[in-house]
Design a protein around this motif. Structure first.
Motif, PDB file in Angstrom:
ATOM      1  N   THR A   1       0.935  -1.077  -0.169  1.00  0.00           N
ATOM      2  CA  THR A   1      -0.017  -0.112  -0.229  1.00  0.00           C
ATOM      3  C   THR A   1       0.969   1.274   0.071  1.00  0.00           C
ATOM      4  O   THR A   1       0.687   2.394  -0.664  1.00  0.00           O
ATOM      5  CB  THR A   1      -1.027   0.159   1.067  1.00  0.00           C
ATOM      6  OG1 THR A   1      -2.044  -1.171   1.160  1.00  0.00           O
ATOM      7  CG2 THR A   1      -1.650   1.283   1.295  1.00  0.00           C
ATOM      8  N   CYS A   2       1.817   1.416   0.689  1.00  0.00           N
ATOM      9  CA  CYS A   2       2.697   2.531   1.163  1.00  0.00           C
ATOM     10  C   CYS A   2       3.145   2.853  -0.219  1.00  0.00           C
ATOM     11  O   CYS A   2       2.958   4.185  -0.538  1.00  0.00           O
ATOM     12  CB  CYS A   2       3.614   2.253   1.961  1.00  0.00           C
ATOM     13  SG  CYS A   2       4.857   3.715   2.176  1.00  0.00           S
TER      14      CYS A   2
ATOM     15  N   GLY B   1      -3.299  -6.028   4.684  1.00  0.00           N
ATOM     16  CA  GLY B   1      -3.638  -4.371   4.730  1.00  0.00           C
ATOM     17  C   GLY B   1      -5.147  -4.080   4.924  1.00  0.00           C
ATOM     18  O   GLY B   1      -5.919  -4.506   5.836  1.00  0.00           O
ATOM     19  N   ALA B   2      -5.494  -2.928   4.477  1.00  0.00           N
ATOM     20  CA  ALA B   2      -6.965  -2.261   4.790  1.00  0.00           C
ATOM     21  C   ALA B   2      -7.030  -1.528   3.504  1.00  0.00           C
ATOM     22  O   ALA B   2      -6.269  -1.091   2.777  1.00  0.00           O
ATOM     23  CB  ALA B   2      -6.881  -1.566   6.012  1.00  0.00           C
TER      24      ALA B   2
ATOM     25  N   ARG C   1     -10.440   3.644   7.370  1.00  0.00           N
ATOM     26  CA  ARG C   1     -10.202   2.271   6.581  1.00  0.00           C
ATOM     27  C   ARG C   1     -10.478   1.061   7.325  1.00  0.00           C
ATOM     28  O   ARG C   1     -10.670   1.140   8.533  1.00  0.00           O
ATOM     29  CB  ARG C   1      -8.700   2.181   6.181  1.00  0.00           C
ATOM     30  CG  ARG C   1      -8.296   3.530   5.281  1.00  0.00           C
ATOM     31  CD  ARG C   1      -6.720   3.417   5.252  1.00  0.00           C
ATOM     32  NE  ARG C   1      -6.237   2.362   4.523  1.00  0.00           N
ATOM     33  CZ  ARG C   1      -6.230   2.298   3.185  1.00  0.00           C
ATOM     34  NH1 ARG C   1      -6.599   3.219   2.700  1.00  0.00           N
ATOM     35  NH2 ARG C   1      -5.445   1.277   2.702  1.00  0.00           N
TER      36      ARG C   1
ATOM     37  N   PRO D   1      -9.962  -3.458   7.919  1.00  0.00           N
ATOM     38  CA  PRO D   1      -8.951  -4.401   7.302  1.00  0.00           C
ATOM     39  C   PRO D   1      -9.416  -5.320   6.226  1.00  0.00           C
ATOM     40  O   PRO D   1     -10.585  -5.670   6.110  1.00  0.00           O
ATOM     41  CB  PRO D   1      -8.828  -5.476   8.797  1.00  0.00           C
ATOM     42  CG  PRO D   1      -9.191  -4.311   9.720  1.00  0.00           C
ATOM     43  CD  PRO D   1     -10.350  -3.553   9.340  1.00  0.00           C
TER      44      PRO D   1
ATOM     45  N   ALA E   1     -10.744  -6.954  12.162  1.00  0.00           N
ATOM     46  CA  ALA E   1      -9.152  -7.309  12.034  1.00  0.00           C
ATOM     47  C   ALA E   1      -8.948  -8.554  12.487  1.00  0.00           C
ATOM     48  O   ALA E   1      -9.659  -9.461  13.268  1.00  0.00           O
ATOM     49  CB  ALA E   1      -8.630  -6.212  12.960  1.00  0.00           C
TER      50      ALA E   1
ATOM     51  N   GLY F   1       0.927  -5.729  10.085  1.00  0.00           N
ATOM     52  CA  GLY F   1       0.231  -4.542   9.534  1.00  0.00           C
ATOM     53  C   GLY F   1      -1.175  -3.976   9.801  1.00  0.00           C
ATOM     54  O   GLY F   1      -1.579  -4.654  10.618  1.00  0.00           O
ATOM     55  N   ASP F   2      -1.709  -3.364   9.133  1.00  0.00           N
ATOM     56  CA  ASP F   2      -3.075  -2.861   9.147  1.00  0.00           C
ATOM     57  C   ASP F   2      -3.995  -3.922   9.427  1.00  0.00           C
ATOM     58  O   ASP F   2      -5.056  -3.753  10.015  1.00  0.00           O
ATOM     59  CB  ASP F   2      -3.403  -2.095   7.708  1.00  0.00           C
ATOM     60  CG  ASP F   2      -2.617  -0.820   7.564  1.00  0.00           C
ATOM     61  OD1 ASP F   2      -1.725  -0.572   8.413  1.00  0.00           O
ATOM     62  OD2 ASP F   2      -3.011  -0.317   6.411  1.00  0.00           O
TER      63      ASP F   2
ATOM     64  N   GLN G   1      -2.351   2.325  11.939  1.00  0.00           N
ATOM     65  CA  GLN G   1      -2.127   2.280  10.247  1.00  0.00           C
ATOM     66  C   GLN G   1      -1.229   2.906   9.756  1.00  0.00           C
ATOM     67  O   GLN G   1      -1.018   3.937   9.287  1.00  0.00           O
ATOM     68  CB  GLN G   1      -3.528   2.370   9.790  1.00  0.00           C
ATOM     69  CG  GLN G   1      -4.471   1.440  10.122  1.00  0.00           C
ATOM     70  CD  GLN G   1      -5.789   1.454   9.156  1.00  0.00           C
ATOM     71  OE1 GLN G   1      -6.089   2.151   8.493  1.00  0.00           O
ATOM     72  NE2 GLN G   1      -6.650   0.624   9.704  1.00  0.00           N
TER      73      GLN G   1
ATOM     74  N   THR H   1       3.135   2.557   7.984  1.00  0.00           N
ATOM     75  CA  THR H   1       3.906   1.480   7.317  1.00  0.00           C
ATOM     76  C   THR H   1       5.024   1.104   8.098  1.00  0.00           C
ATOM     77  O   THR H   1       5.553  -0.002   7.970  1.00  0.00           O
ATOM     78  CB  THR H   1       4.376   2.174   5.994  1.00  0.00           C
ATOM     79  OG1 THR H   1       5.099   1.027   5.313  1.00  0.00           O
ATOM     80  CG2 THR H   1       5.496   3.122   6.018  1.00  0.00           C
TER      81      THR H   1
ATOM     82  N   SER I   1       3.867  -1.835  10.383  1.00  0.00           N
ATOM     83  CA  SER I   1       3.990  -2.761   9.560  1.00  0.00           C
ATOM     84  C   SER I   1       5.470  -3.469   9.599  1.00  0.00           C
ATOM     85  O   SER I   1       5.747  -4.585   9.857  1.00  0.00           O
ATOM     86  CB  SER I   1       3.401  -2.646   8.175  1.00  0.00           C
ATOM     87  OG  SER I   1       3.472  -3.697   7.593  1.00  0.00           O
TER      88      SER I   1
END
Length: 456
Positions: free
Chosen positions: A42-43, A139-140, A267, A269, A288, A306-307, A313, A315, A318
């Protein structure tokens, strides 16, 4: 059925970092990612890196000024630059894992049992995998509230999809006044859009220090961002060239025109379709993956990072999650979510805001006697050099020990300076250590000395 020592689901920061470490130790490792556009996570694809690329371009554009057409042209260039950057990082991340010996599988994974997975491949095929250890790192994704017409509108965007919009919207309405919404408000206002933020509560940054939040609010309003609090969006209707956002505020009905409507209301999960129940992996009430302080799920041999694990949330959380898991598999097992220290964060406004630790009110609510230091950013010589004098720095200190309890920075380079305070809090040094440190000049960091000299 293919067998691996370790299988990671999701190419996020924690997953890719752990995959490389495990493969480097001689283990057979597979990493499953459902989209080739998300290699790296995601990042680098839809969050931190592309949005901060736009933030930088927006700030440069604001400094250049010009007509809306001029700014729109620079916005288009910024979007193209952002795409080149994310494409290069995707390829770099993929190549790095492959060179480390990680098998990257493109497909959508779902549990079929405690240690087994089924992967739906792009060509329609199915691959069955078994792993000694499995790590969930999916992630989310953005929430989309049930507002009539919102989901159907062709002008509706999330924080991910807005950054794919080629043309700068003249009018942007943002639903949600949280950190993501405010960041995008700052970016697009700098690009030249007319921005309105609609928040359903009456609070502005309620979790932040009240003085700093007030300074942020004033700064955004001074720059032209319209902030509407206690406003309930009733519906969204599309017209030929724009959407109309209908809302109610203090009993008054309003209608806002927008070429883009950004939904920024949190956001959730990514666990849908993962089949966690087939592996004995329990979920929390918020969806989650339920984990303990070592990120172990309720299923033996399965972790979450992570998320998707329901924590903060970021990075870098994570990344630290990967250290916690790696500590168990390759180290002494001592690292946990409980001993990673204070967690700093930054909100990339213009100027940025950053925080670590307690606010003044939170400290008092805990019964602590505190001292406080404040410094207007305009008092720092480097801020004058940069012509970035907006903001306020504030630090909260325990009176008895001199320990720093919290730092709240709103001003130039706040996102960099906050890391110094994080370290000071973690090692427990008195504030006088930072106050009396020797700093290079002229820098924003030397403002820390002046700030702490003002402790009262």
């Amino acid at each position: 059925m293919k067998r691996y020592d370790d299988i990671i689901i999701g190419f996020g920061k924690g997953g890719k970092t752990l995959a490389g470490a495990l493969a480097g130790s001689g283990r057979r490792v597979a990493l499953i990612e459902q989209s080739a556009q998300m290699y790296g996570g995601t990042c680098i694809n839809v969050a931190c890196i592309p949005s901060k690329s736009l933030e930088h371009s927006a700030r440069m554009s604001a400094a250049q000024g010009g007509s809306f057409a001029d700014r729109a042209a620079r916005y288009a260039q910024a979007i193209a630059k952002k795409r080149r950057l994310t494409a290069a990082l995707r390829q770099k991340n993929l190549a790095k894992l492959q060179s480390a010996g990680v098998e990257v599988i493109l497909g959508r994974a779902a549990f079929t049992g405690p240690q087994t997975l089924s992967v739906a491949l792009p060509d329609g095929g199915i691959q069955q995998l078994q792993g000694g250890h499995i790590f969930i790192n999916t992630g989310a994704q953005p929430n989309l509230p049930a507002i009539p017409g919102l989901k159907e509108s062709r002008y509706t965007y999330t924080s991910q999809t807005l950054m794919e919009l080629d043309a700068l919207p003249a009018e942007l309405v943002i639903i949600g006044g949280g950190y993501i919404g405010l960041e995008f408000a700052s970016y697009y206002q700098n690009f030249g859009a007319r921005v309105t933020v609609v928040q359903n509560t009456g609070d502005f940054m309620p979790r932040e220090d009240a003085e700093v939040a007030a300074a942020v609010r004033q700064s955004l309003q001074d720059r032209g961002v319209q902030l509407l609090f206690g406003a309930q969006v009733q519906r969204v209707e599309d017209g030929p060239d724009a959407a109309t956002v209908y809302l109610q505020q203090a009993g008054e009905r309003r209608a806002l025109s927008a070429q883009a409507v950004l939904v920024a209301v949190g956001r959730h999960p990514n666990t849908e379709g993962l089949g966690c129940e087939r592996a004995g992996v329990a979920l929390t009430d918020r969806g989650a993956v339920q984990v303990d302080e070592q990120l172990r799920t309720t299923a033996p041999g399965v972790w979450a990072m992570g998320d998707v694990a329901g924590g903060l949330q970021f990075t870098y959380i994570s990344l630290d999650d990967s250290r916690i898991v790696k500590s168990q598999l390759l180290g002494d097992g001592g690292r946990t979510t409980q001993n990673r220290g204070a967690v700093p964060y930054s909100v990339f406004l213009d100027p940025p805001m950053a925080r670590v630790g307690l606010t003044e009110q939170e400290a008092k609510d805990r019964g602590l006697s505190v001292q406080v230091a404040r410094l207007p950013v305009a008092a720092i010589p480097k801020a004058q050099v940069l012509d970035q004098t907006t903001g306020l720095f504030k630090v909260v200190i325990e009176a008895a020990s001199g320990r720093i309890l919290g730092a709240h920075l709103f001003g130039a380079e706040a996102h960099e300076l906050i890391n110094i305070f994080k370290l000071a809090i973690d090692i427990g040094v008195p504030y006088t250590v930072l106050r009396d440190n020797i700093y290079t000049h002229p820098t924003m960091a030397e403002g820390i000395g002046d700030l702490l000299a003002a402790v009262r």
